[in-house]
Design a protein around this motif. Structure first.
Motif, PDB file in Angstrom:
ATOM      1  N   LEU A 182       8.268   1.581 -11.219  1.00 36.60           N
ATOM      2  CA  LEU A 182       6.946   2.190 -11.409  1.00 36.60           C
ATOM      3  C   LEU A 182       6.451   2.814 -10.104  1.00 36.60           C
ATOM      4  CD1 LEU A 182       4.487   2.834 -13.059  1.00 36.60           C
ATOM      5  CD2 LEU A 182       3.798   0.457 -12.952  1.00 36.60           C
ATOM      6  N   ASN A 183       6.684   2.112  -8.994  1.00 34.89           N
ATOM      7  CA  ASN A 183       6.307   2.683  -7.703  1.00 34.89           C
ATOM      8  C   ASN A 183       7.117   3.945  -7.397  1.00 34.89           C
ATOM      9  OD1 ASN A 183       4.188   1.041  -6.518  1.00 34.89           O
ATOM     10  ND2 ASN A 183       5.676  -0.625  -6.530  1.00 34.89           N
ATOM     11  N   MET A 184       8.406   3.942  -7.796  1.00 38.09           N
ATOM     12  CA  MET A 184       9.224   5.141  -7.582  1.00 38.09           C
ATOM     13  C   MET A 184       8.699   6.311  -8.411  1.00 38.09           C
ATOM     14  SD  MET A 184      13.146   3.907  -7.682  1.00 38.09           S
ATOM     15  CE  MET A 184      13.582   2.289  -7.128  1.00 38.09           C
ATOM     16  N   LEU A 185       8.285   6.022  -9.637  1.00 45.94           N
ATOM     17  CA  LEU A 185       7.816   7.099 -10.518  1.00 45.94           C
ATOM     18  C   LEU A 185       6.683   7.887  -9.885  1.00 45.94           C
ATOM     19  CD1 LEU A 185       7.720   5.616 -14.135  1.00 45.94           C
ATOM     20  CD2 LEU A 185       9.051   7.560 -13.349  1.00 45.94           C
ATOM     21  N   ILE A 186       5.778   7.188  -9.183  1.00 50.11           N
ATOM     22  CA  ILE A 186       4.695   7.914  -8.536  1.00 50.11           C
ATOM     23  C   ILE A 186       5.054   8.254  -7.086  1.00 50.11           C
ATOM     24  CG2 ILE A 186       2.902   7.001 -10.053  1.00 50.11           C
ATOM     25  CD1 ILE A 186       2.140   5.088  -7.783  1.00 50.11           C
ATOM     26  N   GLY A 187       6.312   7.991  -6.735  1.00 50.56           N
ATOM     27  CA  GLY A 187       6.830   8.444  -5.433  1.00 50.56           C
ATOM     28  C   GLY A 187       6.105   7.869  -4.235  1.00 50.56           C
ATOM     29  N   ASN A 188       5.719   6.597  -4.296  1.00 55.41           N
ATOM     30  CA  ASN A 188       4.910   6.072  -3.184  1.00 55.41           C
ATOM     31  C   ASN A 188       5.696   5.242  -2.185  1.00 55.41           C
ATOM     32  OD1 ASN A 188       5.273   3.522  -4.182  1.00 55.41           O
ATOM     33  ND2 ASN A 188       3.163   3.183  -4.808  1.00 55.41           N
ATOM     34  N   ILE A 189       7.033   5.214  -2.333  1.00 54.05           N
ATOM     35  CA  ILE A 189       7.816   4.356  -1.439  1.00 54.05           C
ATOM     36  C   ILE A 189       7.736   4.892  -0.002  1.00 54.05           C
ATOM     37  CG2 ILE A 189      10.107   3.379  -0.974  1.00 54.05           C
ATOM     38  CD1 ILE A 189       9.110   2.459  -3.677  1.00 54.05           C
ATOM     39  N   ASP A 190       7.323   4.005   0.897  1.00 48.79           N
ATOM     40  CA  ASP A 190       7.207   4.331   2.322  1.00 48.79           C
ATOM     41  C   ASP A 190       6.242   5.483   2.599  1.00 48.79           C
ATOM     42  OD1 ASP A 190       8.219   2.761   4.377  1.00 48.79           O
ATOM     43  OD2 ASP A 190       9.396   4.405   5.178  1.00 48.79           O
ATOM     44  N   LYS A 191       5.276   5.656   1.717  1.00 51.58           N
ATOM     45  CA  LYS A 191       4.248   6.677   1.962  1.00 51.58           C
ATOM     46  C   LYS A 191       2.918   5.976   2.191  1.00 51.58           C
ATOM     47  CE  LYS A 191       6.010  10.575  -0.650  1.00 51.58           C
ATOM     48  NZ  LYS A 191       6.063  11.027  -2.026  1.00 51.58           N
ATOM     49  N   PRO A 192       1.984   6.618   2.884  1.00 56.23           N
ATOM     50  CA  PRO A 192       0.678   5.975   3.082  1.00 56.23           C
ATOM     51  C   PRO A 192       0.072   5.564   1.741  1.00 56.23           C
ATOM     52  CG  PRO A 192       0.844   7.989   4.378  1.00 56.23           C
ATOM     53  CD  PRO A 192       2.068   7.933   3.522  1.00 56.23           C
ATOM     54  N   GLY A 193      -0.399   4.334   1.686  1.00 57.82           N
ATOM     55  CA  GLY A 193      -0.990   3.835   0.445  1.00 57.82           C
ATOM     56  C   GLY A 193       0.024   3.364  -0.568  1.00 57.82           C
ATOM     57  N   GLY A 194       1.287   3.348  -0.202  1.00 57.33           N
ATOM     58  CA  GLY A 194       2.323   2.922  -1.136  1.00 57.33           C
ATOM     59  C   GLY A 194       2.991   1.642  -0.692  1.00 57.33           C
ATOM     60  N   LEU A 195       4.242   1.509  -1.102  1.00 62.65           N
ATOM     61  CA  LEU A 195       4.999   0.317  -0.771  1.00 62.65           C
ATOM     62  C   LEU A 195       5.907   0.655   0.412  1.00 62.65           C
ATOM     63  CD1 LEU A 195       4.823  -2.351  -2.251  1.00 62.65           C
ATOM     64  CD2 LEU A 195       6.758  -1.677  -3.641  1.00 62.65           C
ATOM     65  N   LEU A 196       5.661   0.029   1.550  1.00 58.66           N
ATOM     66  CA  LEU A 196       6.411   0.368   2.762  1.00 58.66           C
ATOM     67  C   LEU A 196       7.559  -0.606   2.966  1.00 58.66           C
ATOM     68  CD1 LEU A 196       3.395   0.783   5.208  1.00 58.66           C
ATOM     69  CD2 LEU A 196       4.257   2.406   3.536  1.00 58.66           C
ATOM     70  N   TYR A 197       8.576  -0.135   3.660  1.00 61.05           N
ATOM     71  CA  TYR A 197       9.619  -1.048   4.123  1.00 61.05           C
ATOM     72  C   TYR A 197       9.065  -1.801   5.319  1.00 61.05           C
ATOM     73  CZ  TYR A 197      13.306   0.926   1.221  1.00 61.05           C
ATOM     74  OH  TYR A 197      14.075   1.293   0.163  1.00 61.05           O
ATOM     75  N   THR A 198       9.214  -3.132   5.304  1.00 63.22           N
ATOM     76  CA  THR A 198       8.772  -3.933   6.437  1.00 63.22           C
ATOM     77  C   THR A 198       9.604  -3.576   7.650  1.00 63.22           C
ATOM     78  OG1 THR A 198       8.125  -5.740   4.994  1.00 63.22           O
ATOM     79  CG2 THR A 198       8.559  -6.300   7.276  1.00 63.22           C
ATOM     80  N   ARG A 199       8.925  -3.265   8.756  1.00 64.27           N
ATOM     81  CA  ARG A 199       9.651  -2.988  10.000  1.00 64.27           C
ATOM     82  C   ARG A 199       9.877  -4.317  10.703  1.00 64.27           C
ATOM     83  NH1 ARG A 199       8.622   1.541   7.029  1.00 64.27           N
ATOM     84  NH2 ARG A 199       8.447   3.416   8.271  1.00 64.27           N
ATOM     85  N   ARG A 200      11.132  -4.620  10.998  1.00 69.40           N
ATOM     86  CA  ARG A 200      11.427  -5.918  11.613  1.00 69.40           C
ATOM     87  C   ARG A 200      11.890  -5.743  13.049  1.00 69.40           C
ATOM     88  NH1 ARG A 200      12.912  -8.965   6.564  1.00 69.40           N
ATOM     89  NH2 ARG A 200      10.800  -9.530   5.961  1.00 69.40           N
ATOM     90  N   MET A 201      11.722  -6.797  13.817  1.00 71.84           N
ATOM     91  CA  MET A 201      12.185  -6.811  15.200  1.00 71.84           C
ATOM     92  C   MET A 201      13.709  -6.916  15.204  1.00 71.84           C
ATOM     93  SD  MET A 201      10.567  -6.885  18.160  1.00 71.84           S
ATOM     94  CE  MET A 201       9.119  -7.860  18.451  1.00 71.84           C
ATOM     95  N   LYS A 202      14.349  -6.064  16.014  1.00 73.29           N
ATOM     96  CA  LYS A 202      15.801  -6.208  16.177  1.00 73.29           C
ATOM     97  C   LYS A 202      16.026  -7.283  17.222  1.00 73.29           C
ATOM     98  CE  LYS A 202      17.344  -1.677  14.745  1.00 73.29           C
ATOM     99  NZ  LYS A 202      15.976  -1.122  14.529  1.00 73.29           N
ATOM    100  N   THR A 203      16.628  -8.383  16.813  1.00 72.96           N
ATOM    101  CA  THR A 203      16.796  -9.495  17.740  1.00 72.96           C
ATOM    102  C   THR A 203      18.259  -9.852  17.880  1.00 72.96           C
ATOM    103  OG1 THR A 203      16.379 -10.957  15.869  1.00 72.96           O
ATOM    104  CG2 THR A 203      14.541 -10.550  17.347  1.00 72.96           C
ATOM    105  N   GLY A 204      18.553 -10.593  18.948  1.00 70.18           N
ATOM    106  CA  GLY A 204      19.925 -11.047  19.175  1.00 70.18           C
ATOM    107  C   GLY A 204      20.194 -12.322  18.394  1.00 70.18           C
ATOM    108  N   SER A 205      21.378 -12.893  18.631  1.00 68.48           N
ATOM    109  CA  SER A 205      21.726 -14.113  17.900  1.00 68.48           C
ATOM    110  C   SER A 205      22.021 -15.230  18.896  1.00 68.48           C
ATOM    111  CB  SER A 205      22.938 -13.845  17.013  1.00 68.48           C
ATOM    112  OG  SER A 205      23.944 -13.267  17.787  1.00 68.48           O
TER     113      SER A 205
END
Lengths: 820, 195
Positions: A432-455
């Motif tokens: 449904l979110n794709m249908l209205i094209g809101n992925i990673d757009k303001p006011g939509g569903l964003l990808y969580t930005r994560r910290m790049k960490t070592g192991s």
């Protein structure tokens, strides 16, 4: 001060009637509360009575809250080696200057006299809870000796570790690898398992909370069953309330009037388990009125991919005459011929096509978009209203408003998809979110930005090879998330697929979070060795041979890579007081056990080496982190990254967002389902439905006061929320002769168990459902407050596995409720 | 001059009790933490102090739930002050109604006089206890514990002598109400109605 007198009661309009009756109701309550007049007065007023109040002179220590896995930033105020208060870290963009009741009550947990104080060894029967105190040396020596047996026998896989996701999980995972067992479990199947599987195969997003709703910019927020007011993640809860003040419309779909639903603009009390139908109705409104985002769907999703009608699977370029390779196929508008997806220009989003194969035969194909459009055709407001038990006006209103408001979003979540149809329902949210094209757009569903960490530093010695699969892996659940319920109910209890004989748990309650309590107890009794690492003598600890007391988050050092924040965030955990009792940090326990098992080389590092290793890609040192408390990166680009400029973090079969879930279609055979049923959004009715007059779905959920089953004995939190009740619809209750406050018996049709509860008769729940907060009904008599308060849900819940994600249908069990 | 009070935006209260928890840890002796009767701020919404709130108005499916976070109202005309036989409780110039611990004899008259149930007997001190707006924190440049921690952002400390105060203007605009009980107490706590 008279200038602000609003004379609220003077201008009474009809619209205000509810407000006034509300205020009047409150006044009545206020006046009915009579103070206790004749309490004895104690006159031994202490001189130091003000000592607990924080003052500017307090020592302030930055640290991280450990009361729940959200890990907010805190400032601990310490005076004379005593923690007096925990304040939120005002500077933190993660918890934005707030702490919830649990975070505030960390002090109360630290000084709770019921905490574990030293290592314990069982002397009675399992479950009796009779222990003697032993030293750390004795405990670790004895445990190691007993763990050695399985390695010496060549069966290290007989050990399983069940742990909560915490900063220690990394070390436990190293321990399992070094020991040689694949059986390391977290609580996925009873919590975010479905979320993890669905986001992985739909959006290529890793782990839980990998999608982040952008409440800040959204104008229409549709929340399905999630409850930000009671399952609090301050980062999101605060933004949602901001959005509300800004004027965004908030619609909550939940069978129960949760505290969030109570403060939302619209509450849709949907019939349990039918959420997908509502989502399909909204899709219908969008698709048949051409309000979808054509460009987004054709460029970034596999909606235009051609699906063979005979197999239900996408046709591959290699099958089509004139094309070759493994690629998917679309139909080009320009050439009016099939083309490969990767070089797809201007594809037909809709239509039925006949494709000529290499052998000259022809097959009929439709685009994924068309297949979905045909499926949603019948979900008219009237048809959906009958399924969801909601008036068709509400459905058409919400569908219309959602389809014309931009930006809009449907929030995801995981507790509400704890159903056997959960994966497909949750996928409908993303589609449904794709249908209205809101992925990673303001006011939509964003990808969580994560910290790049070592192991962790790599060991000098290579790990032993593990040739055996974890006990929960089987061919009928090829892509399932970890399934701890199978560990207990199949492997430990029945020896399938192979036996597990020893168990280490870390701060997770097998008895309080897994369904089918009676089976779990039998499994616990059957084990040869049970080691429980915890901070409280918990229910699970009652079945342990050894209970190892861990230091609380206020007594130990650590590094937390925060996953619950939408932006990259790491924070430090510092000991704010010396350990109160003879407790040790989890890292000490793991390392010392490893040493005694001859696995010391795998842990040949100091904590600071680990922290700096983890932080090295971030570009700061642990000491710098300690000084500041946390490190937050505001991403340069918050929006329009994935899939516009970058591929999703995890590779997806079509290389695009999966409108049609190729992976689900591929595995549909092994789970015994039809490819098209699982690959596209779909409403599959729950298998069990309440039929008789006294039958209900048993729903359960979180409260704002307790974290899972871990804080019920916290003195302050106990005083706020001591025991749970059974919420029961008032109309159904009156038919059953049940009144508010009555004792009722809940009988589970799933497990056959019965339990006693107090009824809360209320208009704020769907007639087909009863609800309770989980985590109560403690069986450990060491809990001086929480013992036997309220009732536990795990006795009543059956498994109801989701065949795709392996998630447990925690809301799908049917119970009978009658007067007790 | 300042005159402190609260503006409480009920549209943003999510009944999370973090104000209650923060206040209790900040201001009360640990021996009182497990006693829900001893609270300087309460979330009035049914059975006092106990989660979850339970005043519900309407019939399924049109139901509304009501909660009211209630600190001391620091009234302009406080009935509690008038009844104190030793002058231990009084209204300061900055609007805060306090109990002077050294003077209080614990007679409890003020507990009866307060129509809002804002006062209670503190057994660790033998005196009457109530919300003092965390004046020790305000003086140190911090917010009261409840305001600081509020998850929904509903609680706001305001200065009624500052006509430009953002939240006072907000209260005007959105027709805030007071819980007067027709007693002429003139509370310094304004509620922005939930809808």
């Amino acid at each position: 001060m008279y200038f602000i007198d609003m004379r609220f009661l003077d201008n009474v309009s009809r619209r205000d009637f509810v407000k006034i009756s509300g205020t009047a109701a409150i006044s009545t309550i206020l006046l009915s509360k009579f103070p206790e007049l004749f309490e004895p007065i104690t006159l031994d007023a202490k001189d130091d009575s003000r000592e607990y109040t924080s003052t500017p002179a307090d020592k302030k220590i930055y640290s991280t809250c450990g009361m729940c896995p959200v890990h907010c930033n805190i400032v601990a105020r310490v005076r004379n080696d005593r923690l007096v208060k925990i304040d939120p870290d005002k500077r933190s963009p993660h918890n934005m200057g707030s702490l919830c009741a649990r975070g505030q009550a960390g002090v109360s947990m630290l000084y709770d006299p019921d905490r574990l104080k030293n290592p314990l060894k069982r002397v009675g029967e399992r479950g009796e809870g009779r222990f003697i105190s032993i030293s750390w040396e004795e405990a670790l020596d004895e445990i190691a000796e007993r763990l050695k047996v399985y390695v010496d026998d060549g069966h290290p896989e007989h050990l399983a570790i069940y742990a909560k996701p915490s900063p220690l999980f990394g070390l436990l995972s190293r321990f399992a690898k070094a020991y040689g067992t694949p059986n390391l479990f977290m609580h996925a199947s009873v919590c975010p398992g479905t979320y993890i599987v669905v986001t992985r195969w739909t959006l290529g997003a890793p782990g839980f909370l990998s999608m982040n709703p952008d409440f800040e910019n959204s104008k229409y927020i549709l929340i399905m069953g999630r409850n930000y007011a009671e399952g609090i993640q301050i980062y999101r809860t605060k933004r949602l309330m901001e959005a509300k003040s800004r004027g965004a419309k908030i619609v909550v779909v939940d069978p129960r009037l949760s505290n969030l639903a109570a403060s939302a603009d619209v509450w849709i009390p949907i019939k349990p388990g039918t959420d997908a139908a509502l989502l399909l109705a909204i899709m219908r409104e969008i698709m048949y009125n051409d309000r979808y985002d054509y460009e987004f769907l054709s460029k970034y999703t596999n909606a235009p991919v051609l699906i063979r009608l005979d197999t239900g699977l996408p046709i591959r370029a290699g099958e089509v005459k004139g094309l070759s390779g493994e690629d998917f196929v679309t139909w080009s508008v320009d050439t009016d011929a099939p083309q490969a997806l990767s070089s797809s220009v201007n594809p037909q989003l809709e239509g039925e096509f006949e494709i000529e194969l290499h052998d000259g035969s022809r097959v009929k194909c439709k685009t994924a978009f068309t297949l979905l459009k045909e499926r949603v055709a019948r979900y008219t407001p009237q048809y959906t209203a009958n399924i969801c038990g909601v008036s068709s006006d509400i459905i058409s209103d919400v569908a219309y408003e959602f389809s014309v408001t931009r930006p809009a979003l449907v929030d995801d979540g995981w507790k509400w998809v704890n159903w056997s149809n959960g994966s497909i329902t949750l996928r409908s949210v993303y589609v449904l979110n794709m249908l209205i094209g809101n992925i990673d757009k303001p006011g939509g569903l964003l990808y969580t930005r994560r910290m790049k960490t070592g192991s962790l530093p790599s060991p000098s010695k290579s790990f032993p090879t593990i040739n055996i699969k974890p006990v929960d892996r089987s061919s009928d659940r090829p892509i399932a998330a970890p399934m701890p319920h199978r560990l207990f109910h199949n492997a430990i209890l029945e020896g399938k697929p192979y036996p597990v004989k020893a168990l280490i748990t870390h701060y997770v309650g097998a008895l309080t979070n897994l369904p089918y309590f009676s089976k779990t107890v039998k499994a616990m009794k059957k084990l040869d060795l049970v080691v429980v690492i915890d901070i409280y003598p918990s229910d699970t600890a009652m079945y342990a041979d050894y209970v190892l007391p861990e230091s609380t988050y206020l007594e130990k050092e650590g590094l937390v890579v925060v996953g619950a924040c939408g932006e990259p965030h790491v924070s430090v955990m510092q000991p704010v007081v010396k350990p109160l009792y003879d407790t040790k940090p989890g890292s000490y326990i793991v390392k010392e056990l490893a040493k005694r098992l001859g696995l010391g080389e795998y842990f040949d590092f100091t904590p600071h080496e680990v922290y700096n290793n983890i932080l090295s890609p971030v570009g700061i040192t642990y000491d710098q982190l300690k000084k500041n408390g946390f490190y937050h990166i505001t991403p340069e680009k918050k929006y329009m990254e994935i899939p516009y400029n970058k591929n999703p973090p995890l590779k997806l079969p079509s290389g695009r967002l999966e409108f049609y879930c190729t992976k689900f279609a591929e595995i549909s055979g092994s789970i015994g389902m039809d490819p098209l049923d699982v690959a596209l959004p779909n409403y599959i009715p729950p298998k069990n439905t309440p039929v008789a007059e006294d039958e209900f779905y048993l729903l359960n959920g979180k409260s704002a006061i307790h974290t899972f089953a871990t804080t019920q004995n916290n003195p302050l939190l106990f005083s706020i929320f001591p025991e749970n009740e059974l919420w029961l619809n008032n109309i159904r209750a009156s038919r059953l002769g049940i009144r508010d406050g009555d004792k009722v018996i809940i009988e589970s049709l799933a497990t056959g168990e019965k339990t006693l509860a107090i009824a809360r008769v209320t208009p704020s729940i769907h007639p087909d459902a009863v609800f309770t907060y989980y985590g109560f009904g403690k069986i450990s008599h060491y809990y001086s407050k929480a013992y036997n308060k309220g009732f536990s849900t795990t006795e009543l819940l059956g498994v109801h596995e989701d065949p795709i994600s392996g998630g447990v249908g925690l809301n799908e069990s049917i119970v009978k409720v009658y007067k007790g | 001059m300042v005159r402190y009070g609260f503006v409480i935006d009920l549209t943003r209260c999510i009944s999370c009790y973090s104000c209650v928890a923060a206040c209790t840890i900040e201001n009360l002796d640990p021996s009182l933490w497990d006693d829900s009767d001893k609270r300087r701020i309460r979330l009035r919404g049914g059975e006092d102090g106990v989660y979850p709130p339970r005043i519900e108005i309407g019939e399924y499916p049109n139901v509304m739930r009501i909660v009211l976070p209630m600190p001391c109202f620091h009234c302009e005309n406080p009935p509690c002050v008038k009844v104190c036989p030793v002058g231990a409780t009084y209204k300061r110039d900055d609007g805060v109604v306090i109990v002077e611990q050294e003077k209080c004899i614990g007679c409890g008259y003020c507990i009866v006089a307060c129509p809002y149930g804002s006062r209670f007997r503190n057994h660790t001190t033998g005196t009457v206890d109530k919300c003092n707006l965390c004046i020790h924190r305000i003086e140190a440049g911090e917010e009261p514990a409840c305001v600081e921690t509020c998850v929904g952002g509903a609680l706001h400390l305001v200065d009624f002598d500052n006509p430009n105060d953002k939240y006072i203007r907000e209260a005007f605009r959105r027709r805030a109400f007071k819980v007067e009980c027709e007693l002429g107490t003139q509370p310094a706590v304004y509620y922005i109605p939930s809808r």
